[in-house]
Design a protein around this motif. Structure first.
Motif, short mmCIF file in Angstrom:
data_model
loop_
_atom_site.label_atom_id
_atom_site.label_comp_id
_atom_site.label_asym_id
_atom_site.label_seq_id
_atom_site.Cartn_x
_atom_site.Cartn_y
_atom_site.Cartn_z
N TRP A 34 0.85 -1.20 0.00
CA TRP A 34 0.00 0.00 0.00
C TRP A 34 0.88 1.24 0.00
CZ3 TRP A 34 -5.20 -1.18 -0.15
CH2 TRP A 34 -5.59 -2.45 0.30
N THR A 35 0.51 2.24 -0.80
CA THR A 35 1.23 3.51 -0.82
C THR A 35 0.23 4.66 -0.83
OG1 THR A 35 1.33 3.67 -3.25
CG2 THR A 35 3.10 2.45 -2.17
N VAL A 36 0.69 5.84 -0.38
CA VAL A 36 -0.15 7.04 -0.43
C VAL A 36 0.75 8.27 -0.42
CG1 VAL A 36 -0.44 7.21 2.09
CG2 VAL A 36 -2.17 8.21 0.57
N ASN A 37 0.40 9.25 -1.23
CA ASN A 37 1.15 10.51 -1.21
C ASN A 37 0.89 11.24 0.10
OD1 ASN A 37 1.26 13.68 -1.99
ND2 ASN A 37 2.71 12.49 -3.22
N ASN A 38 1.91 11.92 0.60
CA ASN A 38 1.81 12.61 1.88
C ASN A 38 0.66 13.60 1.93
OD1 ASN A 38 2.76 13.16 4.53
ND2 ASN A 38 3.79 14.98 3.79
N SER A 39 0.33 14.19 0.77
CA SER A 39 -0.76 15.17 0.72
C SER A 39 -2.11 14.56 1.03
CB SER A 39 -0.80 15.82 -0.67
OG SER A 39 -1.09 14.85 -1.67
N ALA A 40 -2.23 13.23 0.88
CA ALA A 40 -3.52 12.57 1.11
C ALA A 40 -3.49 11.61 2.29
CB ALA A 40 -3.93 11.80 -0.16
N ALA A 41 -2.36 11.56 2.98
CA ALA A 41 -2.21 10.56 4.05
C ALA A 41 -3.21 10.76 5.19
CB ALA A 41 -0.78 10.60 4.59
N ASP A 42 -3.56 12.00 5.49
CA ASP A 42 -4.49 12.28 6.60
C ASP A 42 -5.95 12.22 6.18
OD1 ASP A 42 -2.37 12.67 8.34
OD2 ASP A 42 -2.22 14.81 7.88
N LYS A 43 -6.19 11.95 4.91
CA LYS A 43 -7.56 11.96 4.39
C LYS A 43 -8.10 10.57 4.10
CE LYS A 43 -6.42 16.32 2.08
NZ LYS A 43 -6.30 17.00 0.77
N LEU A 44 -7.35 9.54 4.47
CA LEU A 44 -7.79 8.19 4.15
C LEU A 44 -9.07 7.85 4.88
CD1 LEU A 44 -4.42 6.17 4.22
CD2 LEU A 44 -5.64 7.09 2.24
N ASN A 45 -10.00 7.22 4.16
CA ASN A 45 -11.28 6.84 4.76
C ASN A 45 -11.17 5.55 5.55
OD1 ASN A 45 -12.63 9.03 3.60
ND2 ASN A 45 -12.89 7.93 1.66
N VAL A 46 -10.19 4.72 5.21
CA VAL A 46 -10.03 3.42 5.85
C VAL A 46 -8.72 3.40 6.61
CG1 VAL A 46 -9.84 0.94 5.49
CG2 VAL A 46 -11.37 2.29 4.05
N ALA A 79 -7.58 0.54 8.57
CA ALA A 79 -7.53 -0.82 9.12
C ALA A 79 -6.12 -1.14 9.58
CB ALA A 79 -7.97 -1.83 8.05
N GLY A 80 -6.02 -2.03 10.54
CA GLY A 80 -4.71 -2.37 11.08
C GLY A 80 -3.80 -3.02 10.06
N THR A 81 -4.39 -3.68 9.06
CA THR A 81 -3.57 -4.34 8.05
C THR A 81 -3.15 -3.41 6.92
OG1 THR A 81 -5.58 -5.06 6.91
CG2 THR A 81 -4.59 -6.60 8.49
N ILE A 82 -3.66 -2.19 6.91
CA ILE A 82 -3.29 -1.23 5.86
C ILE A 82 -2.42 -0.15 6.48
CG2 ILE A 82 -4.14 0.43 4.16
CD1 ILE A 82 -6.66 -1.20 3.89
N ARG A 83 -1.12 -0.28 6.29
CA ARG A 83 -0.17 0.73 6.76
C ARG A 83 0.66 1.17 5.56
NH1 ARG A 83 -0.07 -3.15 10.77
NH2 ARG A 83 1.88 -4.06 9.98
N PRO A 84 0.13 2.14 4.81
CA PRO A 84 0.77 2.48 3.53
C PRO A 84 2.12 3.16 3.68
CG PRO A 84 -0.98 4.04 4.04
CD PRO A 84 -1.06 2.96 5.08
N ILE A 85 2.95 2.98 2.67
CA ILE A 85 4.18 3.76 2.55
C ILE A 85 3.78 5.18 2.18
CG2 ILE A 85 6.28 4.07 1.18
CD1 ILE A 85 6.32 1.05 0.75
N VAL A 86 4.20 6.13 2.97
CA VAL A 86 3.86 7.54 2.71
C VAL A 86 5.02 8.18 1.95
CG1 VAL A 86 3.26 9.76 3.74
CG2 VAL A 86 2.48 7.63 4.81
N TRP A 87 4.70 8.81 0.82
CA TRP A 87 5.76 9.36 -0.04
C TRP A 87 5.45 10.80 -0.44
CZ3 TRP A 87 4.33 10.46 -5.22
CH2 TRP A 87 3.10 9.90 -5.63
N ASP A 88 6.52 11.55 -0.66
CA ASP A 88 6.39 12.94 -1.12
C ASP A 88 6.69 13.07 -2.61
OD1 ASP A 88 5.74 14.58 1.27
OD2 ASP A 88 7.60 13.75 2.04
N THR A 89 7.77 12.43 -3.08
CA THR A 89 8.13 12.49 -4.49
C THR A 89 8.22 11.07 -5.05
OG1 THR A 89 10.53 12.36 -4.11
CG2 THR A 89 9.50 14.57 -4.02
#
Length: 308
Positions: free
Chosen positions: A259-271, A273-283
């Protein structure tokens, strides 16, 4: 166990008899493996004129090593030798011989930068179909100067450039299918296409980008693509429900998911779950490095089944 002189690499090695054939075990022609020679051919080969042996036998050793390293069974007779030595598949130029060394390292690594130990080097000049160690060392130095290879003693590593050249040439191992799931956002898709997909290919995968909007996209072809994949990378930046669904479907098939997510959207995730710990990236460059680290760790921890 009976031992016999291998005519191709000049080692004394154990043999096992198989009817009219002898199986030569673990010599430099096939370290950890074997090749098979028709017993009646031995004296015919040994009786060849010295100049003929000098010009041909090291090529046969290189052929045996390459074929057995590719997990092919090699069975030889005297009449096969001339055909093999004159085959257009036998490398002649230094460039072609260097490519065979890149191919060997490619087969024995999972990505650029993975270490491969070649030991003893003195018994491995058949990796490049070379007649002696001096030519192998020259080829290694040439590949290092071309920034295709890194050498640290007996440890060798393909550079990103070397990995790409090896992957593009014939005879390399098949890249593992990988599916990238993202929301259908132009800028996001462009980052994946231009920067990340080439980097993922260097890690040994054949990536395909599958975009999703907020409508259902659960057709049979999409599910088949997921089922055929060896790895799923699900980017949650665009908050697409279909990305969650497709990744969940993959998990149900025991396919690893990152799982990955851009830092700009990391705080907006709707889910969350304990099994979803995305890699947070800027570039995208940063994400490429993080994916390399993640996949390297997963190879070490093989028993883990599912990546987070």
């Amino acid at each position: 166990m009976t031992k016999k002189h291998c005519l191709f690499c000049d080692e004394i090695v154990p043999i096992a008899t198989e009817g009219d054939y002898d199986r030569y075990l673990g010599c430099s022609c096939s370290p950890g493996g074997y090749y098979i020679l028709l017993r009646d051919s031995y004296e015919s080969i040994n009786s060849l004129p010295h100049p003929k042996k000098r010009d041909m036998l090291h090529l046969i050793s290189g052929y045996i090593r390459e074929r057995t390293d590719c997990e092919e069974k090699v069975t030889l007779t005297f009449s096969d030798l001339e055909t093999i030595a004159n085959s257009p598949k036998i490398p002649v130029t230094i460039e072609d011989k260097g490519n065979r060394l890149l191919q060997y390292l490619y087969r024995h690594s999972e990505s650029a930068g993975d270490p491969v130990v070649i030991q003893p080097l003195s018994g491995s000049y058949n990796l490049t179909y070379s007649p002696n160690l001096q030519e192998l060392v020259y080829i290694i130095d040439k590949l290092i100067n071309e920034q295709l290879l890194i050498r640290e003693g007996m440890t060798f590593k393909l550079t990103d450039k070397g990995w790409s050249e090896a992957a593009a040439s014939a005879g390399g191992k098949k890249l593992k299918p990988c599916l990238i799931l993202t929301a259908e956002k132009e800028e996001l898709c462009r980052e994946w296409q231009e920067t990340l997909l080439p980097k993922i290919e260097q890690l040994g995968y054949l990536p395909r980008l599958l975009t999703h909007d907020n409508t259902q996209n659960r057709d049979h072809d999409t599910l088949a693509l997921i089922a055929d994949s060896r790895l799923i990378i699900a980017d949650l930046t665009g908050q697409s429900p279909e990305v969650y669904f497709a990744a969940g479907y993959a998990l149900g098939l025991n396919i690893p998911v990152i799982w990955t997510v851009n830092n700009s959207a990391a705080d907006k995730l709707n889910v969350h779950a304990g099994t979803i710990r995305p890699i947070v990236w800027d570039t995208s460059e940063e994400l490429a490095v993080l994916l390399r680290q993640k996949l390297s760790y997963e190879r070490i921890e093989k028993g883990r089944g599912t990546a987070q």
